[in-house]
Design a protein around this motif. Sequence first.
Motif, PDB file in Angstrom:
ATOM      1  N   ILE A  84       0.580  -1.023  -0.099  1.00  9.99           N
ATOM      2  CA  ILE A  84       0.483  -0.300   0.004  1.00  9.99           C
ATOM      3  C   ILE A  84       0.907   1.258   0.345  1.00  9.99           C
ATOM      4  CG2 ILE A  84      -1.708   1.300   1.427  1.00  9.99           C
ATOM      5  CD1 ILE A  84      -2.189  -1.889   2.665  1.00  9.99           C
ATOM      6  N   THR A  85       0.912   2.162  -1.136  1.00 12.71           N
ATOM      7  CA  THR A  85       1.741   3.425  -1.147  1.00 12.71           C
ATOM      8  C   THR A  85       0.820   4.555  -1.268  1.00 12.71           C
ATOM      9  OG1 THR A  85       3.252   2.267  -1.516  1.00 12.71           O
ATOM     10  CG2 THR A  85       3.056   4.588  -2.146  1.00 12.71           C
ATOM     11  N   VAL A  86       0.476   5.440   0.121  1.00 14.15           N
ATOM     12  CA  VAL A  86       0.043   7.049  -0.556  1.00 14.15           C
ATOM     13  C   VAL A  86       0.806   7.987  -0.936  1.00 14.15           C
ATOM     14  CG1 VAL A  86      -1.300   8.323   1.163  1.00 14.15           C
ATOM     15  CG2 VAL A  86      -1.330   5.704   1.755  1.00 14.15           C
ATOM     16  N   ASN A  89      -2.890  12.408   1.069  1.00 16.84           N
ATOM     17  CA  ASN A  89      -3.449  12.235   1.549  1.00 16.84           C
ATOM     18  C   ASN A  89      -3.831  14.278   2.333  1.00 16.84           C
ATOM     19  OD1 ASN A  89      -1.191  12.153   3.335  1.00 16.84           O
ATOM     20  ND2 ASN A  89      -1.523  10.586   4.662  1.00 16.84           N
ATOM     21  N   ILE A 114      -8.537   0.690   5.192  1.00 14.69           N
ATOM     22  CA  ILE A 114      -6.917   1.372   5.383  1.00 14.69           C
ATOM     23  C   ILE A 114      -7.827   2.638   6.179  1.00 14.69           C
ATOM     24  CG2 ILE A 114      -5.715   0.236   3.670  1.00 14.69           C
ATOM     25  CD1 ILE A 114      -5.993   2.361   1.584  1.00 14.69           C
ATOM     26  N   ASN A 117      -3.426   7.150   6.010  1.00 17.58           N
ATOM     27  CA  ASN A 117      -1.864   7.097   5.827  1.00 17.58           C
ATOM     28  C   ASN A 117      -1.870   5.429   5.560  1.00 17.58           C
ATOM     29  OD1 ASN A 117      -1.165   9.012   7.386  1.00 17.58           O
ATOM     30  ND2 ASN A 117      -0.889   8.401   9.684  1.00 17.58           N
ATOM     31  N   GLY A 118      -3.035   5.081   4.600  1.00 15.83           N
ATOM     32  CA  GLY A 118      -2.579   3.317   4.413  1.00 15.83           C
ATOM     33  C   GLY A 118      -2.128   2.031   5.130  1.00 15.83           C
ATOM     34  N   ASP A 119      -2.515   2.813   6.998  1.00 13.99           N
ATOM     35  CA  ASP A 119      -2.752   0.995   7.808  1.00 13.99           C
ATOM     36  C   ASP A 119      -3.355   0.691   7.551  1.00 13.99           C
ATOM     37  OD1 ASP A 119       0.418   2.199   8.185  1.00 13.99           O
ATOM     38  OD2 ASP A 119      -0.076   3.876   9.431  1.00 13.99           O
ATOM     39  N   VAL A 436      -4.225   6.614  -3.775  1.00 14.05           N
ATOM     40  CA  VAL A 436      -2.961   5.161  -2.906  1.00 14.05           C
ATOM     41  C   VAL A 436      -3.027   4.441  -3.719  1.00 14.05           C
ATOM     42  CG1 VAL A 436      -5.520   4.314  -1.867  1.00 14.05           C
ATOM     43  CG2 VAL A 436      -3.636   3.991  -0.554  1.00 14.05           C
ATOM     44  N   VAL A 438      -2.266   0.270  -4.119  1.00 20.76           N
ATOM     45  CA  VAL A 438      -2.631  -1.290  -4.021  1.00 20.76           C
ATOM     46  C   VAL A 438      -1.960  -2.458  -5.257  1.00 20.76           C
ATOM     47  CG1 VAL A 438      -3.957  -2.973  -2.037  1.00 20.76           C
ATOM     48  CG2 VAL A 438      -4.265  -0.740  -2.088  1.00 20.76           C
TER      49      VAL A 438
END
Length: 469
Positions: A84-86, A89, A114, A117-119, A436, A438
């Motif tokens: 996962i790359t943001v 945001n 998510i 932050n993409g967490d 984001v 994925v």
Amino acid sequence: MAIFTTAQEAKVSYTVQGKSSDTSITNTVNGDATMTHQVPIVGLYANKNNDVTLNISYEDGTSDSKTIHIKTNKLSKYVKGAKITVSKNDKSQMDIGDNKLTLIDRTTKEPFAIDANGDVRWYTKNYSQHTFEELSNGHILILTKKDINSPAYNDLIETDYLGRVYKEYNFKNKTKSSDSANNGENDETTLIHHDILELPNHDLLATVSDGSEYKEDVMVQISHKTGKVVKVIDLKQLLPNSLYKHFKKGSDGKNDWFHQNSLEYDTNDDSILISGRNQDMILKIDFATNKIIWIYSGKKKSTWPKEYRDKILTPTKGTSITGGQHALTRLSDQDGNPDSEDILLYDNNQNVTNGDKDASGKYSQAVQYHINTKKMTIDETWAYGKRIGKKNFTYIIGNAQRLSNDNTLIDFGFKNDGKESNIIEVDKKGKEVFNVTVENSASKAYAYRAYRMSFYSDEYQFNVLDDSN
């Protein structure tokens, strides 16, 4: 689940502390004030000792708080494996509220959600295919399978954010005249495909294949009380037979002439909005009578049988023709005119049968249309995706969702031939506020749809069940 008692009746809310600003998740526990509390906690980080603050409001007007610590396990294989790359945001402009996450509804493997932050803050170990729908009671419907090695997804569960299963529908392929959904066994064919919704009476309406030589062109209403099929809508009985009689069969020997990939119930007029990918067509039908209200397609009006021509919408100048589209939804009233309605969809812009041959393959987009049902015209009023161009073209899957702050969340789900999914949130002017990517962790584990959802909704209540239930 946090379980505790208080000396007097109280209501409880909680906050899962975020790793950075605007990523905390806060929920109020729904239900009456009580002295015995079972608090369903959603929004934890994986493999972390989470700080969770319980806020207690007593009936006498006083309050208290306590911070507890909840240690969680590592993510499952196919969630952890999704990179996962943001890249953007802007949390001040995103529609995230106190408890909203971006749900990644995958074509297979486990759905997950998510934060900005993409967490990953939520996931289920139930494999899912296409279907992830929130019900009016705050529960969710997931089309899953009991055996992860089976090719078919024929187990539909009503579950909640903690994984409790409240109801289960098992499907089995019998014959075309089958009238029961609850047969208790799975089959090698997935019978429900692409979409399902809850009707106002809580019955379910699902897109299905009926076991005939034709597939993905039938809808069934399933009783939420008995699991019986109480209504069947066969699109072959509504549309001209010239659309399906000579359509080329696929490698499975089936005629997938329509390929219905979304449906939406419109409470304004008791109608159903339908998207058919393989006809590059959207239409609206009266749910009570099954009569067509309008059709929009690149197929010229003059080529339709005469009895259909007064149902064909005429596009205004500059209005795009949809191609291989997905995720048709009705928007709220935009102008107060009872003779008009507004819709949003994800236009793959893939010419399958009646799309725009010249534009096909150059871009995909979210697009909003204004329909005047008195004049029978359709006008494109907003779109996003064309300026990104071919790099975000996706010939299959995708989603567009209008958010509560009027932003739009767009899922370019099959970017780079499915190697990655790109989810973008834009404001009304087309300014990007969230982006984001994925990178998919396994075959067919791309983002079929992406939703911005509350975890959990105001309707959700964890009910304590006794042994008799």
